[in-house]
Enzyme design. Structure first.
Site: not given
Length: 133
Positions: A35, A38-40, A43
């Site tokens: 997660a 993925a979010e890095t 974003s």
């Protein structure tokens, strides 16, 4: 986390993350590490889309963990699914050293453009509000 960004350009952001240091107590990659990767990546893609002075905030993240990994390096590739003025969604494919997909993530971000405002309508609306007082 040890994330290293490889590519950061409109339409594609890639990065790597080692499994070592990101494991659960039982020795496999922690799902939360997927997660974070993925979010890095998502974003960063959203920030590129927002443009200079803009910002992006993740509002929804889902991760499907396809197979577990206990060693090596993961590679994430983020591609846009939908990019508009105020919202953007991305798919992040995470693969292991052999190229097999280990996780698929979907991230939606709210986009805020930079401080430069569009001239169309904005100043006219402000003038109308002032005149109506």
């Amino acid at each position: 986390m040890g994330i290293e960004i490889q590519t950061c350009e409109p339409g594609r952001v890639t990065g790597t993350m080692p499994v070592t240091g990101n494991r659960q107590p039982i020795g496999i990659l922690h799902g939360g590490a997927n997660a974070v990767l993925a979010e890095t990546l998502g974003s960063l893609a959203a920030l590129v889309h927002a443009g200079p002075g803009g910002s992006a905030v993740g509002v929804d993240l889902s991760c499907t963990h396809h197979r577990w990994v206990s060693s090596g390096t993961l590679t994430g590739e983020c591609r846009p699914l939908y990019e508009r003025q105020s919202v953007a969604s991305y798919q992040i494919a995470i693969t292991d050293d052999s190229g097999q997909r280990t996780c698929t993530a979907l991230l939606t971000c709210v986009i805020r453009r930079g401080t430069a405002r569009r001239r169309t309508g904005h100043s006219q609306d402000a003038t109308r509000r002032t005149e109506n007082r």
